[in-house]
Design a protein around this motif. Structure first.
Motif, PDB file in Angstrom:
ATOM      1  N   CYS A 228     -12.545   9.046 -49.769  1.00  0.00           N
ATOM      2  CA  CYS A 228     -11.918   9.873 -48.738  1.00  0.00           C
ATOM      3  C   CYS A 228     -12.458  11.292 -48.802  1.00  0.00           C
ATOM      4  CB  CYS A 228     -10.400   9.916 -48.908  1.00  0.00           C
ATOM      5  SG  CYS A 228      -9.574   8.401 -48.401  1.00  0.00           S
TER       6      CYS A 228
ATOM      7  N   CYS B  20     -11.963   8.644 -44.144  1.00  0.00           N
ATOM      8  CA  CYS B  20     -12.076   7.786 -45.322  1.00  0.00           C
ATOM      9  C   CYS B  20     -13.070   6.683 -44.982  1.00  0.00           C
ATOM     10  CB  CYS B  20     -10.723   7.178 -45.691  1.00  0.00           C
ATOM     11  SG  CYS B  20      -9.525   8.382 -46.292  1.00  0.00           S
TER      12      CYS B  20
ATOM     13  N   LYS C 222      -8.767   9.867 -41.481  1.00  0.00           N
ATOM     14  CA  LYS C 222      -7.842  10.103 -42.594  1.00  0.00           C
ATOM     15  C   LYS C 222      -6.524  10.620 -42.041  1.00  0.00           C
ATOM     16  CE  LYS C 222      -7.262  12.473 -46.953  1.00  0.00           C
ATOM     17  NZ  LYS C 222      -7.825  13.437 -47.884  1.00  0.00           N
TER      18      LYS C 222
ATOM     19  N   LYS D 230      -4.732   5.720 -47.560  1.00  0.00           N
ATOM     20  CA  LYS D 230      -4.884   6.164 -48.937  1.00  0.00           C
ATOM     21  C   LYS D 230      -6.029   5.412 -49.627  1.00  0.00           C
ATOM     22  CE  LYS D 230      -0.023   7.345 -49.584  1.00  0.00           C
ATOM     23  NZ  LYS D 230       0.324   7.377 -48.223  1.00  0.00           N
TER      24      LYS D 230
END
Length: 162
Positions: free
Chosen positions: A61, A66, A87, A92
């Motif tokens: 990321c 990402c 992102k 995550k």
């Protein structure tokens, strides 16, 4: 011969029409902007026929995006070593997400219910903003409450699902 009362009523009607026309135009423009802002992503998520779908395992990321390898799920989709996803607070590193590839690129967007709700978040904001215009400028409080409730429900559901 026109009296002062009839002249005043005519002027009042013209001003009321002008207010309704102006505020109606502003409300419609806000809603069009919401659809326009949402459709760029929503079209890929909602109209998936013929598009490559699969999963991304987020491995890296940066500030805005990402990336990770793409594993195809749909027939005709090609595996890729690296695709890019925007992102957000919901993406995550180390997680795997179902995605749809934007045609002609290595960019992907979330798919499924979470992707649909996320795509329509700008429309939820537009509904909230337009409800203020409808309530104050058009004086249609019931319609404004329905619009505000719809926008708040969309934003809350998107937040909860993501």
């Amino acid at each position: 011969m026109p009296t002062a009362v009839s002249s005043s009523q005519g002027a009042h009607a013209v001003l009321r029409f002008g207010r309704v026309a102006a505020m109606g135009t502003v409300a419609v423009l806000i809603l069009i902007a919401g659809v326009w802002g949402s459709w760029g992503t929503a079209q890929h998520v909602m109209l998936t026929k013929g598009r490559e779908s699969g999963t991304i395992a987020v491995t890296r990321c940066g500030e805005d995006t990402c990336s990770g390898p793409f594993t195809p799920v749909s027939s005709g989709a090609q595996p890729r070593d690296r695709v890019v996803i925007e992102k957000t607070v919901a993406v995550k590193k180390g997680q795997t997400y179902t995605v749809v590839v934007k045609p002609g690129s290595d960019d992907v967007v979330r798919s499924g219910p979470a992707g649909v709700l996320y795509a329509w978040v700008p429309m939820g904001g537009a509904l909230l903003l337009a409800s203020v215009v409808v309530a104050g400028g058009l004086r249609r409080t019931r319609v404004a409450w329905v619009m505000a409730g719809s926008g708040a429900l969309l934003l809350t559901t998107a937040f909860a699902v993501l």
